[in-house]
Enzyme design. Structure first.
Site, PDB file in Angstrom:
ATOM      1  N   ASP A  89     -50.398  74.435  77.021  1.00 54.95           N
ATOM      2  CA  ASP A  89     -51.436  74.719  77.732  1.00 54.95           C
ATOM      3  C   ASP A  89     -51.209  75.932  78.590  1.00 54.95           C
ATOM      4  O   ASP A  89     -50.519  75.860  79.673  1.00 54.95           O
ATOM      5  CB  ASP A  89     -51.934  73.460  78.651  1.00 54.95           C
ATOM      6  CG  ASP A  89     -52.689  72.419  77.777  1.00 54.95           C
ATOM      7  OD1 ASP A  89     -52.200  72.053  76.539  1.00 54.95           O
ATOM      8  OD2 ASP A  89     -53.115  71.640  78.462  1.00 54.95           O
ATOM      9  N   LYS A 153     -59.649  76.007  77.053  1.00 58.91           N
ATOM     10  CA  LYS A 153     -59.651  74.750  78.040  1.00 58.91           C
ATOM     11  C   LYS A 153     -60.191  75.396  79.142  1.00 58.91           C
ATOM     12  O   LYS A 153     -59.946  76.571  79.750  1.00 58.91           O
ATOM     13  CB  LYS A 153     -58.146  74.450  78.297  1.00 58.91           C
ATOM     14  CG  LYS A 153     -57.906  73.347  79.429  1.00 58.91           C
ATOM     15  CD  LYS A 153     -56.604  72.939  79.497  1.00 58.91           C
ATOM     16  CE  LYS A 153     -56.245  72.121  80.709  1.00 58.91           C
ATOM     17  NZ  LYS A 153     -54.786  71.652  80.897  1.00 58.91           N
ATOM     18  N   LYS A 182     -61.087  71.819  75.289  1.00 54.67           N
ATOM     19  CA  LYS A 182     -60.284  70.850  76.255  1.00 54.67           C
ATOM     20  C   LYS A 182     -61.108  71.172  77.791  1.00 54.67           C
ATOM     21  O   LYS A 182     -60.932  72.127  78.279  1.00 54.67           O
ATOM     22  CB  LYS A 182     -58.868  70.847  76.436  1.00 54.67           C
ATOM     23  CG  LYS A 182     -58.236  70.019  77.346  1.00 54.67           C
ATOM     24  CD  LYS A 182     -56.627  69.948  77.240  1.00 54.67           C
ATOM     25  CE  LYS A 182     -56.172  69.220  78.424  1.00 54.67           C
ATOM     26  NZ  LYS A 182     -54.681  69.202  78.501  1.00 54.67           N
TER      27      LYS A 182
END
Length: 221
Positions: A89, A153, A182
């Site tokens: 991430d 994300k 996400k």
């Protein structure tokens, strides 16, 4: 589908201890969350604890502000993958976006993707949508669609504003279907989690994961 299958069970506090990570992984295995997301220094430790588990192991790169150089992010990514991470991430360079330096964003994601693809793992790029304009969010969608990342994300959870249904809807309408979303930050109850899924999120970054799952269990009784 049960909400647990969407959740990346997350602990990214500066005070995180080994016992915190052990508890996180025990809970993830019990409730069958999609993944755990831990600080980079705990990846190798977490990999050992997850031996034989179907739960994925995620960690963060360029966290939480994104202003690391591309070389630093690439090095962080390589080390995390060597230590056993399944998913990265990465916080994008938010300042570069604000300055209109989109080539910096393209260069850093290319560098990180080189490591991720070599290891046959997945990359999520955190754009910090809560502090971006709609036009900036759309620009990010274009950059990361072209790059071919696995997820975009919403948030780190460290900015003044985190995930919103509107941001997820906007992202979903400007990303190809092969790129997942996400949502993260401020997801503390089942109702909000479900709203984000309905808006297009396929993963949810949560630290209140157990409470959310128990809320769902209570409703199903």
């Amino acid at each position: 589908m049960r909400i647990a299958s969407y959740i990346d069970h997350t602990i990214l506090k500066a005070t995180t201890t080994e016992s915190d990570v052990e508890k996180l992984i025990t809970e993830a295995n019990e409730y069958q969350f999609a993944a755990v997301c831990v600080p980079p220094s705990y990846v190798e430790f977490s990999r050992r604890l997850l031996a034989g588990s179907s739960v994925k192991l995620a960690t963060v790169v360029g966290f939480p502000f994104g202003y690391h150089t591309a070389v630093t992010k690439q090095t962080e990514t390589r080390k995390a993958l060597e230590d056993g991470a399944d998913e990265i991430d990465m916080v994008m360079n938010i300042g570069a976006l604000k300055n209109g330096h989109t080539q910096i964003l393209k260069d850093e994601v290319r560098a990180v993707l080189e490591e991720v693809r070599r290891a046959q793992k997945k990359l999520k790029v955190i754009i910090e949508s809560g502090i971006l304009s709609p036009e900036e969010i759309i620009s990010c969608c274009g950059i990361y669609a072209e790059a071919g990342v696995d997820f975009v994300k919403t948030s780190t959870g460290f900015a003044e504003k985190s995930a919103s249904v509107a941001d997820v809807q906007l992202m979903r309408s400007h990303l190809p279907s092969v790129i997942e979303i996400k949502a993260s930050g401020g997801i503390r109850d089942l109702a909000f989690a479900r709203q984000l899924v309905e808006a297009g999120a396929t993963r949810l970054g949560c630290s209140a994961s157990v409470a959310i799952v128990k809320e769902e269990e209570n409703q199903l009784r």
